[in-house]
Design a protein around this motif. Structure first.
Motif, PDB file in Angstrom:
ATOM      1  N   VAL A   1       0.835  -1.202   0.000  1.00 19.14           N
ATOM      2  CA  VAL A   1       0.000   0.000   0.000  1.00 19.14           C
ATOM      3  C   VAL A   1       0.868   1.250   0.000  1.00 19.14           C
ATOM      4  O   VAL A   1       0.588   2.228  -0.718  1.00 19.14           O
ATOM      5  CB  VAL A   1      -0.954  -0.006   1.214  1.00 19.14           C
ATOM      6  CG1 VAL A   1      -1.688   1.334   1.347  1.00 19.14           C
ATOM      7  CG2 VAL A   1      -1.966  -1.140   1.099  1.00 19.14           C
ATOM      8  N   ASP A   2       1.937   1.246   0.789  1.00 26.49           N
ATOM      9  CA  ASP A   2       2.826   2.412   0.829  1.00 26.49           C
ATOM     10  C   ASP A   2       3.438   2.686  -0.535  1.00 26.49           C
ATOM     11  O   ASP A   2       3.529   3.845  -0.968  1.00 26.49           O
ATOM     12  CB  ASP A   2       3.935   2.191   1.866  1.00 26.49           C
ATOM     13  CG  ASP A   2       3.461   2.501   3.280  1.00 26.49           C
ATOM     14  OD1 ASP A   2       2.422   3.166   3.417  1.00 26.49           O
ATOM     15  OD2 ASP A   2       4.120   2.067   4.233  1.00 26.49           O
ATOM     16  N   ASN A   3       3.860   1.630  -1.225  1.00 24.25           N
ATOM     17  CA  ASN A   3       4.433   1.827  -2.560  1.00 24.25           C
ATOM     18  C   ASN A   3       3.375   2.336  -3.541  1.00 24.25           C
ATOM     19  O   ASN A   3       3.668   3.176  -4.405  1.00 24.25           O
ATOM     20  CB  ASN A   3       5.028   0.519  -3.080  1.00 24.25           C
ATOM     21  CG  ASN A   3       6.311   0.139  -2.357  1.00 24.25           C
ATOM     22  OD1 ASN A   3       6.897   0.954  -1.655  1.00 24.25           O
ATOM     23  ND2 ASN A   3       6.735  -1.108  -2.519  1.00 24.25           N
ATOM     24  N   ALA A   4       2.148   1.828  -3.414  1.00 27.87           N
ATOM     25  CA  ALA A   4       1.065   2.329  -4.281  1.00 27.87           C
ATOM     26  C   ALA A   4       0.841   3.813  -4.053  1.00 27.87           C
ATOM     27  O   ALA A   4       0.665   4.591  -5.004  1.00 27.87           O
ATOM     28  CB  ALA A   4      -0.222   1.544  -4.020  1.00 27.87           C
ATOM     29  N   ALA A   5       0.856   4.232  -2.783  1.00 31.56           N
ATOM     30  CA  ALA A   5       0.677   5.655  -2.475  1.00 31.56           C
ATOM     31  C   ALA A   5       1.814   6.486  -3.034  1.00 31.56           C
ATOM     32  O   ALA A   5       1.598   7.598  -3.549  1.00 31.56           O
ATOM     33  CB  ALA A   5       0.565   5.838  -0.962  1.00 31.56           C
ATOM     34  N   THR A   6       3.036   5.962  -2.967  1.00 35.16           N
ATOM     35  CA  THR A   6       4.190   6.679  -3.508  1.00 35.16           C
ATOM     36  C   THR A   6       4.064   6.865  -5.020  1.00 35.16           C
ATOM     37  O   THR A   6       4.320   7.954  -5.557  1.00 35.16           O
ATOM     38  CB  THR A   6       5.483   5.922  -3.174  1.00 35.16           C
ATOM     39  OG1 THR A   6       5.614   5.822  -1.749  1.00 35.16           O
ATOM     40  CG2 THR A   6       6.703   6.627  -3.745  1.00 35.16           C
ATOM     41  N   VAL A   7       3.638   5.804  -5.720  1.00 37.94           N
ATOM     42  CA  VAL A   7       3.452   5.888  -7.172  1.00 37.94           C
ATOM     43  C   VAL A   7       2.362   6.908  -7.502  1.00 37.94           C
ATOM     44  O   VAL A   7       2.523   7.757  -8.382  1.00 37.94           O
ATOM     45  CB  VAL A   7       3.096   4.500  -7.744  1.00 37.94           C
ATOM     46  CG1 VAL A   7       2.634   4.619  -9.195  1.00 37.94           C
ATOM     47  CG2 VAL A   7       4.295   3.563  -7.657  1.00 37.94           C
ATOM     48  N   LEU A   8       1.234   6.841  -6.784  1.00 38.48           N
ATOM     49  CA  LEU A   8       0.127   7.752  -7.060  1.00 38.48           C
ATOM     50  C   LEU A   8       0.498   9.199  -6.763  1.00 38.48           C
ATOM     51  O   LEU A   8       0.050  10.119  -7.462  1.00 38.48           O
ATOM     52  CB  LEU A   8      -1.094   7.350  -6.235  1.00 38.48           C
ATOM     53  CG  LEU A   8      -1.810   6.071  -6.695  1.00 38.48           C
ATOM     54  CD1 LEU A   8      -2.804   5.610  -5.644  1.00 38.48           C
ATOM     55  CD2 LEU A   8      -2.525   6.322  -8.014  1.00 38.48           C
ATOM     56  N   ALA A   9       1.309   9.408  -5.730  1.00 36.20           N
ATOM     57  CA  ALA A   9       1.717  10.777  -5.391  1.00 36.20           C
ATOM     58  C   ALA A   9       2.650  11.355  -6.443  1.00 36.20           C
ATOM     59  O   ALA A   9       2.659  12.576  -6.674  1.00 36.20           O
ATOM     60  CB  ALA A   9       2.394  10.781  -4.018  1.00 36.20           C
ATOM     61  N   ALA A  10       3.429  10.490  -7.079  1.00 35.71           N
ATOM     62  CA  ALA A  10       4.428  10.967  -8.046  1.00 35.71           C
ATOM     63  C   ALA A  10       3.861  11.105  -9.457  1.00 35.71           C
ATOM     64  O   ALA A  10       4.298  11.976 -10.215  1.00 35.71           O
ATOM     65  CB  ALA A  10       5.622  10.012  -8.052  1.00 35.71           C
ATOM     66  N   LEU A  11       2.891  10.242  -9.808  1.00 30.96           N
ATOM     67  CA  LEU A  11       2.382  10.216 -11.182  1.00 30.96           C
ATOM     68  C   LEU A  11       1.242  11.207 -11.383  1.00 30.96           C
ATOM     69  O   LEU A  11       0.414  11.405 -10.486  1.00 30.96           O
ATOM     70  CB  LEU A  11       1.873   8.812 -11.530  1.00 30.96           C
ATOM     71  CG  LEU A  11       2.907   7.740 -11.859  1.00 30.96           C
ATOM     72  CD1 LEU A  11       2.188   6.432 -12.164  1.00 30.96           C
ATOM     73  CD2 LEU A  11       3.771   8.136 -13.044  1.00 30.96           C
ATOM     74  N   HIS A  12       1.179  11.790 -12.562  1.00 27.53           N
ATOM     75  CA  HIS A  12       0.026  12.565 -13.028  1.00 27.53           C
ATOM     76  C   HIS A  12      -0.364  13.692 -12.076  1.00 27.53           C
ATOM     77  O   HIS A  12      -1.548  13.930 -11.822  1.00 27.53           O
ATOM     78  CB  HIS A  12      -1.166  11.626 -13.252  1.00 27.53           C
ATOM     79  CG  HIS A  12      -0.833  10.419 -14.067  1.00 27.53           C
ATOM     80  ND1 HIS A  12      -0.274  10.504 -15.323  1.00 27.53           N
ATOM     81  CD2 HIS A  12      -0.951   9.090 -13.785  1.00 27.53           C
ATOM     82  CE1 HIS A  12      -0.084   9.273 -15.802  1.00 27.53           C
ATOM     83  NE2 HIS A  12      -0.480   8.412 -14.886  1.00 27.53           N
ATOM     84  N   ARG A  13       0.625  14.378 -11.542  1.00 28.69           N
ATOM     85  CA  ARG A  13       0.328  15.539 -10.699  1.00 28.69           C
ATOM     86  C   ARG A  13      -0.411  16.584 -11.528  1.00 28.69           C
ATOM     87  O   ARG A  13      -0.161  16.758 -12.710  1.00 28.69           O
ATOM     88  CB  ARG A  13       1.617  16.127 -10.149  1.00 28.69           C
ATOM     89  CG  ARG A  13       2.300  15.234  -9.114  1.00 28.69           C
ATOM     90  CD  ARG A  13       3.606  15.850  -8.629  1.00 28.69           C
ATOM     91  NE  ARG A  13       4.238  15.026  -7.616  1.00 28.69           N
ATOM     92  CZ  ARG A  13       5.450  15.255  -7.122  1.00 28.69           C
ATOM     93  NH1 ARG A  13       6.134  16.317  -7.540  1.00 28.69           N
ATOM     94  NH2 ARG A  13       5.953  14.464  -6.200  1.00 28.69           N
TER      95      ARG A  13
END
Length: 695
Positions: free
Chosen positions: A235-247
């Protein structure tokens, strides 16, 4: 031209108020059959204009044929969807001097009284609210529904696949009896694998006696679709990806559980991402605030369960993200259809698998989607508990019912016909229903079991697990599983709800209310869900094809490619292109069928003498006895396809079948067993060769 059959005032407003240059193909093709009174299923992707395709012809018929009073009922599966649609239908009706109103569990008493005093032309509601109107002593349902002409069922596929569909069909037959005429039935649906069968189901007793048509225009050439599969591992890695992508973009993230929505939402907020949450255990106010804020924002994420899969408008989306895999291709298509609505925009979905198991199922689902497969929608078999509910509801509705006339209420619709006599006998024997001569009426046992709050429990056909309401000051936040309040914990008791952590300050056990105050972090989320889960035969076989080397034709990240390679290496002994595998490894013997949970449960019951008593079946395999020999196997399976058995049912599972106590235990058990079974899938497995390997 087709548009010429629409009322001229409607046509004027289509051009001048909505700015439309023309109707969409679905809207064009729906006008003639609906104006001619045909039953229909209208098929189009999300945001395909289905509501207008149904309502514009019905509003025209309303004027041309002089319908008065409440003449159209518009049924939705979700209150939020009703709230979303009401302003549109109010404006469409107003063009012709007609009115629309909404009635569901969150609508106040004063608004309901206004509706009863002066009924609108169109009523937006749920099946449960229709049932509540029929059984309420405050509603003169014969007067209210006297002018009913048509029913529109939005997201009809969402009803047809579970017990709410049986309940809806039964209520529609009762409405037809109340108004004294056949009622036109129009279903709106996203893509399904069996639209003609879905329409026949929706018609009920009108099948074969009324005109019926599926309106499904040929799809335009597919625009570019961008689907990517990634393996993120946590879950933490998913959040990291979502925070970085498509800002800077608006992203809708789907998760497969409420607990995962909470964990991911909290992790995103920790990373400074503007995040909103939506799931069924959040309060109505909390969800409305989140959906409104999300609709108006740009650089943000909303994390949701399937509650936002249906047609609720949350504004113009840029991206859809799927964490792990949805259970069906149809569900994925609904979610994918949330994107690509702007001119020049691309439909897209990013899959983030939290583990290798989820990666495999995601790849299998995408393999099915790429091949054009969409699941057929089928009603669950043998809804005897809904029959019991309907018999009790009829007694409430009418006060007394003729002991020889009750079956007429549903116009011969099976299984609400004379085949239900054993259920009536049981209701009488157990005191749920009493008899005075030829009249049946509600009995003391029904009063005791279902009589709270004016029999409101009678209107819902699912058993909801008990939950405690969480309150901060005067603000209701949502609901949590009571086990979170009873688990042994060291230190303060912390909850995770609405993406935030809360410290429990006091629990009112009598009123089932939990009072909290905000804290920085550390909360836990958990909800127990009942029901029968598990992968389908088709999805399990698609996962098997992935293990055998098939790659879905979507973009795979390097992490996904690497993880798929690892799981193929780990599972290589469990699959074979020529059939199934019995693998003996480390003292354990397991039959790797890759056939889905229901087929495996059916197989386990059929060859029960060979099955390990401690663990029976899962989605992909069945654990067998450690002393299994080839001779034992051949002897047990030689004629197994001719004597398939329904799965065993744990008596505790009956608690999840609402109204099961109003059935003889034998019939309740048979109902659950039939729903656990996949006879066709089991037969297909038994027709395949089986290899026994290992030492």
């Amino acid at each position: 031209m087709t548009v010429d059959r629409l009322h001229p005032v409607l046509v004027h407003h289509l051009v001048n108020s909505l700015g439309w240059r023309s109707l969409r193909p679905l809207q064009h093709q729906a006008v003639a059959p609906l104006l001619d009174g045909a039953d229909a299923v209208l098929l189009a992707p999300t945001a395909g204009g289905k509501t207008e395709a149904a309502m514009f012809p019905l509003l025209t018929a309303m004027e041309q044929q002089g319908w008065s009073g409440l003449s159209v009922v518009y049924v939705c599966p979700l209150k939020a969807l009703l709230n979303n649609l009401t302003p549109r239908l109010e404006s469409y009706g107003a063009w012709l001097g007609r009115r629309a109103a909404v009635w569901h569990g969150d609508v106040g008493a004063s608004a309901r009284r206004r509706i009863l005093r002066d009924p609108p032309d169109v009523l937006l509601t749920t099946p449960e609210s229709l049932e509540a109107m029929l059984v309420s002593v405050k509603v003169d349902h014969h007067r209210l529904f006297a002018g009913l002409r048509a029913v529109v069922v939005d997201e009809v596929h969402a009803f047809a696949g579970d017990d709410r569909g049986w309940h809806l069909l039964a209520v529609l037959e009762r409405l037809a009896r109340v108004c004294g005429r056949p009622v036109q039935r129009i279903g709106l649906s996203a893509t399904v694998g069996n639209p003609s069968e879905l329409l026949a189901w929706l018609q009920g007793t009108g099948r074969g006696s009324r005109e019926a048509t599926v309106v499904a225009p040929e799809a335009a050439p597919a625009a570019e679709i961008d689907v990517e599969l990634d393996h993120v591992g946590s879950v933490d890695n998913a959040a990291t990806v979502l925070a970085a992508l498509h800002r800077g973009e608006k992203r809708l993230v789907f998760c497969d559980s409420r607990a995962l929505v909470e964990k991911l939402g909290a992790a995103l907020r920790e990373r400074g991402v503007t995040t909103f949450l939506s799931h069924a255990s959040l309060s109505v106010e909390e969800r409305r605030r989140a959906e409104q804020a999300f609709a108006e924002a740009r650089n943000c994420v909303i994390v949701s369960t399937s509650t936002l899969e249906l047609g609720i408008d949350v504004g113009d989306l840029d991206r859809v993200v799927q964490v792990n895999a949805p259970t069906t291709v149809a569900s994925f298509l609904q979610r994918l259809g949330r994107t690509g609505r702007r001119a020049g925009a691309t439909r897209n979905c990013l899959f983030l698998a939290l583990d290798k198991h989820s990666l495999l199922w995601s790849a299998g689902l995408l393999q099915l989607w790429a091949g054009g497969y969409v699941e057929p929608v089928t009603a669950p078999p043998q809804p005897r508990h809904i029959v019991a509910q309907q018999l009790l509801a009829l007694c409430l509705q009418e006060g007394t019912v003729g002991s020889r006339l009750w079956a007429q209420t549903w116009n011969g619709l099976a299984p609400f016909d004379r085949s239900a006599e054993p259920i009536v006998t049981h209701l009488l024997d157990e005191g749920f229903v009493e008899r005075d001569g030829e009249l049946l009426f509600i009995g003391p046992q029904a009063e005791q079991r279902f009589g709270r709050r004016h029999f409101m429990g009678m209107t819902a056909v699912f058993t909801a697990p008990p939950q405690f309401t969480v309150v901060e000051g005067r603000r209701e936040i949502g609901h949590v599983d009571p086990s979170l309040l009873t688990d042994r914990v060291e230190g303060p008791r912390l909850l995770l709800l609405a993406g935030r952590s809360w410290r429990v300050t006091w629990v009112d056990w009598t009123r089932q209310r939990c009072f909290v105050e905000a804290v920085d972090a550390g909360g836990r989320a958990r909800w127990h869900t009942g029901g029968v889960g598990g992968a389908s035969f088709t999805l399990a076989r698609a996962a098997r094809e992935v293990l055998l080397g098939a790659d879905p034709p979507v973009a795979l990240t390097k992490r996904a490619v690497r993880a798929l390679g690892q799981i193929r290496d780990e599972q290589i002994a469990t699959v074979h292109p020529g059939g199934t595998v019995i693998l003996r490894h480390g003292g354990e013997v397991r039959w790797w069928t890759w056939a889905g949970y229901r087929a495996n449960a059916t197989l386990a019951a059929t060859v029960s003498d060979l099955v390990d008593a401690t663990q029976r079946a899962d989605d992909v395999s069945i654990r067998l006895r450690g002393d299994l020999t080839p001779q034992m196997w051949r002897g047990a399976t030689a004629d197994a396809a001719e004597r398939l058995c329904l799965p065993d049912v744990d008596r505790r599972a009956l608690d999840g079948l609402k109204f099961s106590e109003a059935l003889p235990e034998r019939l309740a058990t048979m109902t659950l067993a039939a729903r656990l079974a996949d006879l066709d899938g089991a037969a297909r497995v038994l027709a395949e060769p089986t290899r026994m390997v290992g030492s």
